[in-house]
Design an enzyme around this catalytic site. Structure first.
Site, PDB file in Angstrom:
ATOM      1  N   PRO A   3     119.102 -16.434 -45.412  1.00  0.00           N
ATOM      2  CA  PRO A   3     118.015 -16.343 -45.731  1.00  0.00           C
ATOM      3  C   PRO A   3     117.379 -14.942 -45.394  1.00  0.00           C
ATOM      4  O   PRO A   3     117.653 -14.393 -44.593  1.00  0.00           O
ATOM      5  CB  PRO A   3     117.006 -17.377 -44.727  1.00  0.00           C
ATOM      6  CG  PRO A   3     117.990 -17.539 -43.683  1.00  0.00           C
ATOM      7  CD  PRO A   3     119.308 -17.535 -44.341  1.00  0.00           C
ATOM      8  N   ASN A   4     116.635 -14.239 -46.603  1.00  0.00           N
ATOM      9  CA  ASN A   4     115.811 -13.237 -46.579  1.00  0.00           C
ATOM     10  C   ASN A   4     116.843 -11.980 -46.870  1.00  0.00           C
ATOM     11  O   ASN A   4     116.352 -10.942 -47.117  1.00  0.00           O
ATOM     12  CB  ASN A   4     114.984 -13.157 -45.421  1.00  0.00           C
ATOM     13  CG  ASN A   4     114.045 -14.247 -45.175  1.00  0.00           C
ATOM     14  OD1 ASN A   4     113.173 -14.343 -45.813  1.00  0.00           O
ATOM     15  ND2 ASN A   4     114.370 -14.630 -43.972  1.00  0.00           N
TER      16      ASN A   4
ATOM     17  N   ARG B 155     112.792  -5.087 -47.044  1.00  0.00           N
ATOM     18  CA  ARG B 155     112.406  -6.118 -45.950  1.00  0.00           C
ATOM     19  C   ARG B 155     112.561  -5.034 -44.722  1.00  0.00           C
ATOM     20  O   ARG B 155     113.720  -4.592 -44.571  1.00  0.00           O
ATOM     21  CB  ARG B 155     113.461  -7.058 -45.909  1.00  0.00           C
ATOM     22  CG  ARG B 155     113.389  -7.882 -44.752  1.00  0.00           C
ATOM     23  CD  ARG B 155     114.492  -8.868 -44.625  1.00  0.00           C
ATOM     24  NE  ARG B 155     114.268  -9.548 -43.319  1.00  0.00           N
ATOM     25  CZ  ARG B 155     115.467 -10.327 -42.652  1.00  0.00           C
ATOM     26  NH1 ARG B 155     116.532 -10.106 -43.359  1.00  0.00           N
ATOM     27  NH2 ARG B 155     115.138 -11.196 -41.685  1.00  0.00           N
TER      28      ARG B 155
ATOM     29  N   TYR C 101     116.416  -2.696 -41.137  1.00  0.00           N
ATOM     30  CA  TYR C 101     117.947  -2.963 -41.955  1.00  0.00           C
ATOM     31  C   TYR C 101     118.236  -1.855 -42.904  1.00  0.00           C
ATOM     32  O   TYR C 101     119.095  -2.147 -43.827  1.00  0.00           O
ATOM     33  CB  TYR C 101     117.414  -4.287 -42.773  1.00  0.00           C
ATOM     34  CG  TYR C 101     117.293  -5.614 -41.545  1.00  0.00           C
ATOM     35  CD1 TYR C 101     118.048  -6.133 -41.093  1.00  0.00           C
ATOM     36  CD2 TYR C 101     115.964  -6.090 -41.895  1.00  0.00           C
ATOM     37  CE1 TYR C 101     117.909  -6.970 -40.303  1.00  0.00           C
ATOM     38  CE2 TYR C 101     115.667  -7.074 -40.748  1.00  0.00           C
ATOM     39  CZ  TYR C 101     116.743  -7.592 -40.054  1.00  0.00           C
ATOM     40  OH  TYR C 101     116.513  -8.810 -39.229  1.00  0.00           O
TER      41      TYR C 101
ATOM     42  N   ASN D 124     127.018 -13.556 -43.141  1.00  0.00           N
ATOM     43  CA  ASN D 124     125.630 -13.022 -42.692  1.00  0.00           C
ATOM     44  C   ASN D 124     124.712 -14.078 -42.843  1.00  0.00           C
ATOM     45  O   ASN D 124     123.955 -14.372 -43.909  1.00  0.00           O
ATOM     46  CB  ASN D 124     125.214 -11.886 -43.124  1.00  0.00           C
ATOM     47  CG  ASN D 124     123.910 -11.177 -42.490  1.00  0.00           C
ATOM     48  OD1 ASN D 124     123.353 -12.001 -41.470  1.00  0.00           O
ATOM     49  ND2 ASN D 124     123.291 -10.075 -42.576  1.00  0.00           N
TER      50      ASN D 124
ATOM     51  N   ALA E 178     118.812 -15.560 -39.977  1.00  0.00           N
ATOM     52  CA  ALA E 178     118.289 -16.414 -38.850  1.00  0.00           C
ATOM     53  C   ALA E 178     118.867 -17.676 -38.602  1.00  0.00           C
ATOM     54  O   ALA E 178     118.924 -18.434 -37.385  1.00  0.00           O
ATOM     55  CB  ALA E 178     116.513 -16.605 -39.066  1.00  0.00           C
TER      56      ALA E 178
ATOM     57  N   GLU F 290     131.745 -13.540 -38.301  1.00  0.00           N
ATOM     58  CA  GLU F 290     130.083 -13.409 -38.513  1.00  0.00           C
ATOM     59  C   GLU F 290     129.767 -12.122 -38.451  1.00  0.00           C
ATOM     60  O   GLU F 290     130.191 -11.211 -37.626  1.00  0.00           O
ATOM     61  CB  GLU F 290     129.551 -14.107 -37.141  1.00  0.00           C
ATOM     62  CG  GLU F 290     128.188 -14.199 -36.994  1.00  0.00           C
ATOM     63  CD  GLU F 290     127.472 -14.438 -35.419  1.00  0.00           C
ATOM     64  OE1 GLU F 290     128.200 -15.339 -34.951  1.00  0.00           O
ATOM     65  OE2 GLU F 290     126.521 -13.990 -35.378  1.00  0.00           O
TER      66      GLU F 290
ATOM     67  N   HIS G 259     126.195  -9.096 -38.903  1.00  0.00           N
ATOM     68  CA  HIS G 259     125.021  -8.524 -38.869  1.00  0.00           C
ATOM     69  C   HIS G 259     124.859  -7.312 -39.306  1.00  0.00           C
ATOM     70  O   HIS G 259     125.524  -6.394 -38.603  1.00  0.00           O
ATOM     71  CB  HIS G 259     123.997  -8.985 -37.672  1.00  0.00           C
ATOM     72  CG  HIS G 259     124.352 -10.391 -37.269  1.00  0.00           C
ATOM     73  ND1 HIS G 259     123.620 -11.415 -37.917  1.00  0.00           N
ATOM     74  CD2 HIS G 259     125.385 -11.024 -36.449  1.00  0.00           C
ATOM     75  CE1 HIS G 259     123.890 -12.682 -37.568  1.00  0.00           C
ATOM     76  NE2 HIS G 259     124.975 -12.388 -36.685  1.00  0.00           N
TER      77      HIS G 259
ATOM     78  N   ARG H 128     117.898  -6.386 -29.856  1.00  0.00           N
ATOM     79  CA  ARG H 128     116.780  -6.866 -30.358  1.00  0.00           C
ATOM     80  C   ARG H 128     116.094  -8.088 -29.483  1.00  0.00           C
ATOM     81  O   ARG H 128     116.485  -8.265 -28.362  1.00  0.00           O
ATOM     82  CB  ARG H 128     116.928  -7.448 -31.637  1.00  0.00           C
ATOM     83  CG  ARG H 128     117.348  -6.113 -32.861  1.00  0.00           C
ATOM     84  CD  ARG H 128     117.659  -6.439 -34.046  1.00  0.00           C
ATOM     85  NE  ARG H 128     116.303  -6.959 -34.833  1.00  0.00           N
ATOM     86  CZ  ARG H 128     116.332  -7.510 -35.994  1.00  0.00           C
ATOM     87  NH1 ARG H 128     117.218  -7.779 -36.668  1.00  0.00           N
ATOM     88  NH2 ARG H 128     115.268  -7.911 -36.398  1.00  0.00           N
TER      89      ARG H 128
HETATM   90  C1  DQA Z   1     120.542 -10.287 -39.343  1.00  0.00           C
HETATM   91  C2  DQA Z   1     120.042 -10.557 -37.842  1.00  0.00           C
HETATM   92  C3  DQA Z   1     119.306 -11.726 -37.740  1.00  0.00           C
HETATM   93  O1  DQA Z   1     118.570 -12.110 -36.642  1.00  0.00           O
HETATM   94  C4  DQA Z   1     117.940 -11.808 -38.959  1.00  0.00           C
HETATM   95  O2  DQA Z   1     117.416 -13.115 -38.656  1.00  0.00           O
HETATM   96  C5  DQA Z   1     118.477 -11.485 -40.240  1.00  0.00           C
HETATM   97  C6  DQA Z   1     119.402 -10.542 -40.432  1.00  0.00           C
HETATM   98  C7  DQA Z   1     121.266  -9.022 -39.767  1.00  0.00           C
HETATM   99  O3  DQA Z   1     121.850  -8.954 -40.437  1.00  0.00           O
HETATM  100  O4  DQA Z   1     121.010  -7.969 -38.868  1.00  0.00           O
HETATM  101  O5  DQA Z   1     117.699 -12.126 -41.062  1.00  0.00           O
HETATM  102  O6  DQA Z   1     121.331 -11.343 -39.618  1.00  0.00           O
END
Ligand code: DQA
Length: 155
Positions: A10-11, A18, A23, A74, A77, A98, A100, A107
């Site tokens: 998501p997102n 964003r 990011y 990735n 959340a 995994e 990020h 964070r």
């Molecule tokens: C993320 C880190 C997550 O905590 C966050 O919710 C994201 C992006 C990252 O790529 O840094 O959506 O996965």
């Protein structure tokens, strides 16, 4: 040839716009281009996908497992909340890395816990878009090594 599903949660469709202070300014389309370039040098086929929906990600993880593919994920959340993604990864048997973009450990506290890390081969975070390339290289190496070990000895 190995196949790797690069899955985005998501997102992540909003990357570039964003929270750029967290990011960066690289878009998901830019990242896909970088990933495809790296895959070419490794000789891997890539399925690059993004969804804001947990169930869709579950379906893609199952698809990767059924194809004998690896996964770089990735999960956004959902990393911190989703038992469904964790069960999908462990049930699929697909070697999973995994990743990020941000260093989640630097964070908020709620980002320090990952439900999918225990069922992943490993975790890469904090390297910006490079996290995707490191993740791809890592899962590819794991798959090549597993294939080598599964082969009967030549002697
Ligand atoms: C993320 C880190 C997550 O905590 C966050 O919710 C994201 C992006 C990252 O790529 O840094 O959506 O996965």
């Amino acid at each position: 040839m190995t196949t790797v599903f690069v899955l985005n949660g998501p997102n992540l469709n909003l990357l570039g716009r964003r929270e750029p202070h967290v990011y960066g300014s690289t878009t998901l389309a830019d990242i896909e281009t970088l990933v495809r370039g790296k895959a070419e040098t490794l000789g891997a086929a890539i399925m690059f996908r993004q969804s804001n929906h947990e169930g869709q990600l579950v379906d893609w993880i199952q698809e990767a497992g059924a194809q004998g593919a690896g996964i770089v994920i990735n999960a956004g959340a959902y990393t911190h909340t989703s038992i469904a993604l964790r069960d999908a990864i462990s049930g699929s048997g697909a070697p999973t890395v995994e990743i990020h973009i941000s260093n989640v450990h630097a964070r908020e506290g709620f980002r320090h816990r990952s439900l999918i890390a225990p069922v992943s081969v490993g975790v890469i975070c904090g390297f910006g878009p490079m996290s995707y390339l490191l993740g791809l290289e890592a899962v590819h190496q794991v798959m090549v090594e597993r294939a080598r070990q599964a082969k009967p000895s030549q002697h």
